[in-house]
Structures are given as structure tokens and as C-alpha cells.
Design a protein around this motif. Structure first.
Motif, mmCIF file in Angstrom:
data_model
loop_
_atom_site.group_PDB
_atom_site.id
_atom_site.type_symbol
_atom_site.label_atom_id
_atom_site.label_comp_id
_atom_site.label_asym_id
_atom_site.label_seq_id
_atom_site.Cartn_x
_atom_site.Cartn_y
_atom_site.Cartn_z
ATOM 1 N N VAL A 128 0.845 -1.180 0.004
ATOM 2 C CA VAL A 128 0.048 0.070 -0.070
ATOM 3 C C VAL A 128 0.851 1.328 -0.004
ATOM 4 N N ALA A 129 1.979 1.281 0.951
ATOM 5 C CA ALA A 129 2.693 2.546 1.030
ATOM 6 C C ALA A 129 3.935 2.453 0.018
ATOM 7 N N LYS A 130 3.854 1.259 -0.673
ATOM 8 C CA LYS A 130 5.130 1.424 -1.849
ATOM 9 C C LYS A 130 4.310 1.412 -3.273
ATOM 10 N N ASN A 131 3.383 0.765 -3.574
ATOM 11 C CA ASN A 131 2.927 0.438 -4.940
ATOM 12 C C ASN A 131 1.766 1.377 -5.062
ATOM 13 N N LEU A 132 0.688 1.524 -4.119
ATOM 14 C CA LEU A 132 -0.595 2.181 -4.214
ATOM 15 C C LEU A 132 -0.498 3.571 -4.016
ATOM 16 N N CYS A 133 0.762 4.029 -3.393
ATOM 17 C CA CYS A 133 0.898 5.592 -3.069
ATOM 18 C C CYS A 133 2.568 5.356 -2.567
ATOM 19 N N SER A 134 2.938 6.753 -2.227
ATOM 20 C CA SER A 134 4.536 6.863 -2.225
ATOM 21 C C SER A 134 4.855 7.128 -0.564
ATOM 22 N N TRP A 135 3.734 6.676 0.096
ATOM 23 C CA TRP A 135 3.846 6.936 1.878
ATOM 24 C C TRP A 135 5.256 6.285 2.313
ATOM 25 N N ALA A 136 5.538 5.413 1.763
ATOM 26 C CA ALA A 136 7.020 4.610 2.229
ATOM 27 C C ALA A 136 8.109 5.738 2.200
ATOM 28 N N SER A 137 8.107 6.370 1.125
ATOM 29 C CA SER A 137 9.303 7.218 0.862
ATOM 30 C C SER A 137 9.003 8.849 1.403
ATOM 31 N N GLU A 138 7.870 9.218 1.042
ATOM 32 C CA GLU A 138 7.526 10.603 1.227
ATOM 33 C C GLU A 138 6.378 10.825 2.420
ATOM 34 N N GLY A 139 6.161 9.900 3.085
ATOM 35 C CA GLY A 139 5.272 10.326 4.164
ATOM 36 C C GLY A 139 4.188 11.145 3.797
ATOM 37 N N LYS A 140 3.790 12.178 4.807
ATOM 38 C CA LYS A 140 2.519 12.808 4.585
ATOM 39 C C LYS A 140 2.559 13.713 3.383
ATOM 40 N N ASN A 141 3.784 13.893 2.537
ATOM 41 C CA ASN A 141 3.769 14.224 1.295
ATOM 42 C C ASN A 141 3.494 13.464 -0.041
ATOM 43 N N CYS A 142 3.167 12.372 0.273
ATOM 44 C CA CYS A 142 2.875 11.260 -0.851
ATOM 45 C C CYS A 142 2.169 11.563 -1.724
ATOM 46 N N THR A 143 2.007 10.947 -2.892
ATOM 47 C CA THR A 143 1.086 11.014 -3.754
ATOM 48 C C THR A 143 0.490 9.444 -3.856
ATOM 49 N N VAL A 144 -1.041 9.472 -4.214
ATOM 50 C CA VAL A 144 -1.754 8.203 -4.392
ATOM 51 C C VAL A 144 -1.822 7.956 -5.756
ATOM 52 N N SER A 145 -1.479 6.762 -6.310
ATOM 53 C CA SER A 145 -1.606 6.357 -7.817
ATOM 54 C C SER A 145 -2.964 7.045 -8.277
ATOM 55 N N LYS A 146 -3.112 7.238 -9.483
ATOM 56 C CA LYS A 146 -4.450 7.826 -10.063
ATOM 57 C C LYS A 146 -5.335 6.812 -9.913
#
Length: 224
Positions: A98-116
Motif C-alpha cells: 500500500v505504502a510503496k505501490n498504491l502510494c508513495s507513503w513509504a518514501s514521502e510520508g505525509k507528502n506522498c501521492t496516491v496512484s491515479k
């Protein structure tokens, strides 16, 4: 006919895909309640591949849809084909996928983007007032897509039982209302028709995680 529920997977395995026990628990509880399950996953490369025996990343490429097919016993659809009109609810299990493939939470935390594709799915269910269930780390998707929502990822005080409690603090910083809940409990945001539970965010016996996931599934179906 039972409710038809979409479940979005993010690969296969706790460290780089969907958490297998959570995914299985969701499908078992949906089956027990007489619901029809449609499994989806994005047809993309994983952000990272992890050797689950060592916990270390490896130089390897894997496809999220192909890996998700392991959990789905082959019966998984490309997320791009998800059709809202045929579905009553959405559930997303956790796992680092979820944090790596569905969004970038693992690398960017609260500044993450969610896949379209994932963002579009969450927004579509929300706009049509169809319930959404999220467990473990998956509530971060709602935090990003549905600003100001209420949710739980367990407890906000880090300890041996709650090793990922800092996540709750970050969700608060994002403007969400975090509600502390035990592993066997859920939180329901009635305004957003959002049901969350902590699952493996907690260091708990497997059956307690399984029971919490079951309560989430039951409430999602009740609201559908």
C-alpha cells in the motif's frame, strides 16, 4: 444476491505487497457474510521487491497484478477495469505494498501521492456514498484522498505493542481525526462512510487481528 465488494490488492507479501493474512481474512469474512468478492490490482511494476526470509530488498522486478494473482488464485482484474456501477463497497488490505505501490507513503510520508487509479476508485466510492473499509496502513490512502476524515491505525503512543504509532501522529498533522482503537476494534466515520481497523499495525496474536478485520468487513457490508 449478496453485496458485491471490490478488494484492491497491492502485490503479495507483507514487506512489498498486500499483507497475506489480512487479505485472506477479508476474503473469508466476506465469504461468510455471503458477499461476492471482486479482486483488483494495478498492472504496474512493484516499487521494490523484498526477500521475505531476510527482510532485505533484492534487485528484481515483479508486477503488482501478477503477484496479486497469487493471493487471488489467479482470479484478479486490472484495476483500470473497475466498474463502479456493479459494486457496493470497497475494501483495501494493508501491507507495505500500500505504502510503496498504491502510494508513495513509504518514501514521502505525509507528502506522498496516491496512484491515479487508486485515488479515482476511492473518490468514486465516496462520491456515490458507497462504504470503504481500510485496514493496517491502508487508512493513509483515505487521509490523502479524503481530507479531514476520521480514522484509526491503532494507538498514537509508540511501544512494543504499537511499533508504528508515529503514523497516527502524522495523520493528525495531515488534518485527519485519529481515534485510538485496540486491535479488535474498528472506527466508523459515518460522514465519509469509512471503516478502519489497525490489523498488523499492532503486535497482537493473529486471531485478534483476524477478529478486528471481521468487524470491519461486517460494518462495511452493513453500510452498503
Amino acid at each position: 444476491m449478496g453485496k458485491k465488494v471490490a478488494v484492491i490488492l497491492s502485490g503479495c507479501g507483507a514487506y512489498d505487497g498486500s499483507e497475506i493474512h489480512e487479505s485472506s481474512a477479508i476474503m473469508v469474512h466476506l465469504s461468510r457474510e455471503g458477499a461476492q468478492v471482486e479482486l483488483y490490482a494495478p498492472n504496474i511494476l512493484q516499487t521494490q521487491v523484498v526477500n521475505h526470509a531476510t527482510g532485505q530488498p533484492v534487485e528484481e522486478k515483479r508486477n503488482v497484478l501478477v503477484e496479486s494473482a497469487r493471493i487471488a488464485r489467479g482470479n484478479v482484474k486490472d484495476l483500470a477495469t473497475l466498474a463502479m456501477k456493479d459494486l457496493d463497497a470497497l475494501i483495501i488490505p494493508g501491507g507495505f505494498g500500500v505504502a510503496k505501490n498504491l502510494c508513495s507513503w513509504a518514501s514521502e510520508g505525509k507528502n506522498c501521492t496516491v496512484s491515479k487509479e487508486v485515488e479515482d476508485a476511492i473518490k468514486a466510492f465516496h462520491l456515490t456514498q458507497k462504504p470503504i473499509g481500510l485496514c493496517c496502513i491502508a487508512p493513509v490512502l483515505a487521509a490523502k484522498v479524503l481530507p479531514g476524515c476520521e480514522l484509526t491505525v491503532g494507538d498514537d503512543t509508540e511501544c512494543e505493542t504499537w511499533p508504528y504509532a508515529k503514523t497516527a501522529q502524522v495523520l493528525k498533522e495531515m488534518g485527519c481525526k485519529h481515534i485510538n482503537r485496540s486491535v479488535g476494534q474498528i472506527h466508523v466515520d459515518c460522514r465519509h462512510k469509512l471503516v478502519t481497523t489497525s490489523a498488523f499495525m499492532c503486535n497482537a496474536p493473529l486471531h485478534e487481528i483476524y477478529d478486528g478485520v471481521g468487524k470491519m468487513v461486517q460494518e462495511v457490508l452493513r453500510m452498503a
